[in-house]
Design an enzyme around this catalytic site. Structure first.
Site, PDB file in Angstrom:
ATOM      1  N   ARG A 164      40.628  36.446  54.836  1.00  0.00           N
ATOM      2  CA  ARG A 164      41.760  35.527  55.043  1.00  0.00           C
ATOM      3  C   ARG A 164      42.216  35.533  56.504  1.00  0.00           C
ATOM      4  O   ARG A 164      43.399  35.521  56.804  1.00  0.00           O
ATOM      5  CB  ARG A 164      42.947  35.910  54.146  1.00  0.00           C
ATOM      6  CG  ARG A 164      42.708  35.748  52.680  1.00  0.00           C
ATOM      7  CD  ARG A 164      42.502  34.278  52.294  1.00  0.00           C
ATOM      8  NE  ARG A 164      42.496  34.121  50.855  1.00  0.00           N
ATOM      9  CZ  ARG A 164      41.456  34.379  50.074  1.00  0.00           C
ATOM     10  NH1 ARG A 164      40.307  34.783  50.607  1.00  0.00           N
ATOM     11  NH2 ARG A 164      41.540  34.231  48.774  1.00  0.00           N
ATOM     12  N   SER A 239      48.213  32.681  46.456  1.00  0.00           N
ATOM     13  CA  SER A 239      48.518  34.095  46.689  1.00  0.00           C
ATOM     14  C   SER A 239      49.501  34.203  47.843  1.00  0.00           C
ATOM     15  O   SER A 239      49.250  33.671  48.928  1.00  0.00           O
ATOM     16  CB  SER A 239      47.251  34.861  47.070  1.00  0.00           C
ATOM     17  OG  SER A 239      46.305  34.790  46.034  1.00  0.00           O
ATOM     18  N   GLU A 335      50.102  36.482  53.054  1.00  0.00           N
ATOM     19  CA  GLU A 335      48.944  35.646  53.378  1.00  0.00           C
ATOM     20  C   GLU A 335      49.441  34.304  53.903  1.00  0.00           C
ATOM     21  O   GLU A 335      48.801  33.674  54.735  1.00  0.00           O
ATOM     22  CB  GLU A 335      48.105  35.439  52.108  1.00  0.00           C
ATOM     23  CG  GLU A 335      46.811  34.701  52.351  1.00  0.00           C
ATOM     24  CD  GLU A 335      46.201  34.114  51.096  1.00  0.00           C
ATOM     25  OE1 GLU A 335      46.577  32.976  50.746  1.00  0.00           O
ATOM     26  OE2 GLU A 335      45.349  34.767  50.487  1.00  0.00           O
TER      27      GLU A 335
HETATM   28  N1  EPU Z   1      46.160  41.662  38.534  1.00  0.00           N
HETATM   29  C1  EPU Z   1      47.150  42.246  37.777  1.00  0.00           C
HETATM   30  N2  EPU Z   1      48.288  41.544  37.533  1.00  0.00           N
HETATM   31  C2  EPU Z   1      48.477  40.270  38.009  1.00  0.00           C
HETATM   32  C3  EPU Z   1      47.459  39.708  38.788  1.00  0.00           C
HETATM   33  C4  EPU Z   1      46.314  40.408  39.049  1.00  0.00           C
HETATM   34  O1  EPU Z   1      47.026  43.366  37.322  1.00  0.00           O
HETATM   35  O2  EPU Z   1      49.546  39.703  37.739  1.00  0.00           O
HETATM   36  C5  EPU Z   1      44.926  42.442  38.828  1.00  0.00           C
HETATM   37  C6  EPU Z   1      43.913  42.481  37.727  1.00  0.00           C
HETATM   38  O3  EPU Z   1      43.325  43.748  37.764  1.00  0.00           O
HETATM   39  C7  EPU Z   1      42.876  41.472  38.142  1.00  0.00           C
HETATM   40  C8  EPU Z   1      42.914  41.640  39.648  1.00  0.00           C
HETATM   41  O4  EPU Z   1      44.286  41.884  39.931  1.00  0.00           O
HETATM   42  O5  EPU Z   1      41.632  41.787  37.635  1.00  0.00           O
HETATM   43  C9  EPU Z   1      42.441  40.448  40.428  1.00  0.00           C
HETATM   44  O6  EPU Z   1      43.174  39.287  40.070  1.00  0.00           O
HETATM   45  P1  EPU Z   1      42.586  37.819  40.353  1.00  0.00           P
HETATM   46  O7  EPU Z   1      41.200  37.725  39.860  1.00  0.00           O
HETATM   47  O8  EPU Z   1      43.585  36.851  39.828  1.00  0.00           O
HETATM   48  O9  EPU Z   1      42.470  37.747  41.905  1.00  0.00           O
HETATM   49  P2  EPU Z   1      43.466  38.168  43.077  1.00  0.00           P
HETATM   50  O10 EPU Z   1      42.916  39.345  43.776  1.00  0.00           O
HETATM   51  O11 EPU Z   1      44.865  38.256  42.578  1.00  0.00           O
HETATM   52  C10 EPU Z   1      42.188  36.780  44.887  1.00  0.00           C
HETATM   53  C11 EPU Z   1      42.518  35.768  45.937  1.00  0.00           C
HETATM   54  C12 EPU Z   1      42.707  34.394  45.303  1.00  0.00           C
HETATM   55  C13 EPU Z   1      41.416  34.003  44.613  1.00  0.00           C
HETATM   56  C14 EPU Z   1      41.082  35.069  43.565  1.00  0.00           C
HETATM   57  C15 EPU Z   1      39.726  34.841  42.933  1.00  0.00           C
HETATM   58  C16 EPU Z   1      43.668  36.980  47.693  1.00  0.00           C
HETATM   59  C17 EPU Z   1      44.970  37.249  48.370  1.00  0.00           C
HETATM   60  N3  EPU Z   1      43.724  36.163  46.643  1.00  0.00           N
HETATM   61  O12 EPU Z   1      43.326  36.879  44.028  1.00  0.00           O
HETATM   62  O13 EPU Z   1      42.952  33.468  46.344  1.00  0.00           O
HETATM   63  O14 EPU Z   1      41.542  32.745  43.986  1.00  0.00           O
HETATM   64  O15 EPU Z   1      41.026  36.371  44.194  1.00  0.00           O
HETATM   65  O16 EPU Z   1      38.726  35.128  43.855  1.00  0.00           O
HETATM   66  O17 EPU Z   1      42.631  37.481  48.126  1.00  0.00           O
HETATM   67  C18 EPU Z   1      44.700  32.491  47.608  1.00  0.00           C
HETATM   68  O18 EPU Z   1      44.236  33.080  48.579  1.00  0.00           O
HETATM   69  O19 EPU Z   1      45.735  31.766  47.688  1.00  0.00           O
HETATM   70  C19 EPU Z   1      44.085  32.666  46.314  1.00  0.00           C
HETATM   71  C20 EPU Z   1      44.579  32.130  45.199  1.00  0.00           C
END
Ligand code: EPU
Length: 339
Positions: A164, A239, A335
């Site tokens: 990012r 995010s 972010e």
């Molecule tokens: N999780 C929780 N609680 C929550 C949300 C997430 O426990 O409320 C944990 C779970 O373990 C889950 C893990 O977080 O397995 C990952 O969650 P998710 O797959 O939703 O992905 P993220 O890490 O929260 C990142 C990116 C997103 C992107 C997704 C999918 C960042 C800051 N965000 O989110 O990007 O869509 O992965 O690849 O890296 C964005 O940048 O705006 C964005 C939406």
């Protein structure tokens, strides 16, 4: 000359996906390089170039000029039997561009379906989702240096892409307007990224054992719509924070106290921890303070239930940062761009 309209005291509410109210002292949209030059020639101090406003938290009125990039157009620049170089204007909306590529059978950005924002904003923060980042398919971009009007080509190494992150968020922040971005996409032997847990589960649910790029796009759209709020219904900027990284020692001590902590190793021997999990553990998921809230289905997303101000959302973000710091000793960083 004279085609560009400069508006005074313009509300930016419709131009940021959080839907918060803030006024720009001046506002102008441009749909060509000439129009941008004309705006800049008027010597009003430039506040920033606006794209889709989907990664932005406005916490106050904006002095100076906000210039909105509306340069669109998609072009196939060159192709071989196996690959194609496609470019799009910096102001083109990202998702329709992805759909255009998928419909043509060009692979590489299907996992980035439904990301809000514009083509020109995509490299600034090296957008990424489900195992793919812009940098993986990036060929070059053209950008105008705002102080001189000079147009410069940036190759991948010039952009210094990180998680990012890019040079446009660091040393060159605010100095360039991205006019056009070109991507190298596949025409045959597409490299599909199916290993992400949520993707595998959705492919099983949809009973698609051998997905093509259109299936992948569909899968990503379904996952995103199930987890992430539609900005048209509920103001948000995706995010709000980055997923933090910790070193091996810090991680070992965290794991002792929190044996279930989710984590992903990075190439540098560190561990990336989902910020959504950290925030949820601190009890914020689904919490609301006035019209500012932490989304009930994804704790990493802050939302505006209607009339929240940018300041209120920022206050909520600060409270979340403080409690994650207290419980885990981890400093979350936003972010989104804070103005
Ligand atoms: N999780 C929780 N609680 C929550 C949300 C997430 O426990 O409320 C944990 C779970 O373990 C889950 C893990 O977080 O397995 C990952 O969650 P998710 O797959 O939703 O992905 P993220 O890490 O929260 C990142 C990116 C997103 C992107 C997704 C999918 C960042 C800051 N965000 O989110 O990007 O869509 O992965 O690849 O890296 C964005 O940048 O705006 C964005 C939406």
């Amino acid at each position: 000359m004279g085609a560009v309209r400069i508006l005074e005291n313009q509300s930016l509410r419709a131009y940021n996906t959080f839907g918060v109210e803030a006024k720009a002292q001046w506002f102008a949209a441009f749909n060509s390089v000439d129009a941008l030059r004309e705006i800049l020639s008027q010597k009003r101090p430039l506040a920033f170039i606006l794209g889709g406003g989907s990664n932005l938290l406005l916490t106050r009125d904006v002095p100076g000029l906000v210039a909105k990039n509306e340069i669109t157009g998609i072009q196939v620049e060159s192709e071989t039997a196996d690959s194609v170089i496609v470019s799009a204007g910096g102001g083109a909306v990202w998702h329709p561009f992805v759909q255009w590529c998928v419909a043509k059978g060009y692979g590489g950005i299907e996992n980035l379906s439904l990301i809000p924002g514009t083509v020109g904003a995509a490299p600034i923060q090296n957008i990424g989702a489900y195992g793919v980042e812009i940098k993986d398919v990036f060929e070059y971009l053209e950008a105008m240096e705002l102080s001189t009007g000079e147009i410069r080509t940036f190759r991948a190494e010039d952009c210094r892409f990180g998680y990012r992150d890019s040079v446009f968020k660091q040393e060159l922040k605010g100095q360039y307007c991205i006019l056009k971005v070109a991507f190298r996409l596949s025409k045959t032997q597409h490299r599909l990224h199916t290993d992400y847990g949520a993707i595998r589960e959705m492919l099983l649910e949809m009973e698609v054992p051998h997905p093509d790029i259109a299936n992948m796009s569909e899968v990503v759209i379904r996952i995103r719509t199930s987890k992430l709020p539609d900005p048209a219904q509920l103001g948000n900027a995706g995010s709000f924070f980055k997923n933090p990284e910790v070193d091996a020692t810090h991680f070992a001590s965290l794991q002792e106290t929190f044996p279930n902590i989710p984590h992903f190793p990075t190439s540098e021997g560190r561990q990336k921890i989902p910020a959504g999990w950290l925030i949820e553990q601190c009890g914020w998921k689904g919490k609301r303070s006035g019209d500012a809230g932490c989304y009930e289905k994804q704790a990493l997303v802050l939302v505006n239930y209607g009339q929240a101000s940018g300041e209120e959302i920022l206050e909520l973000a600060k409270a979340i940062i403080a409690s994650v710091e207290m419980k885990f000793g981890i400093a979350l960083t936003p972010e989104v761009n804070l103005i």
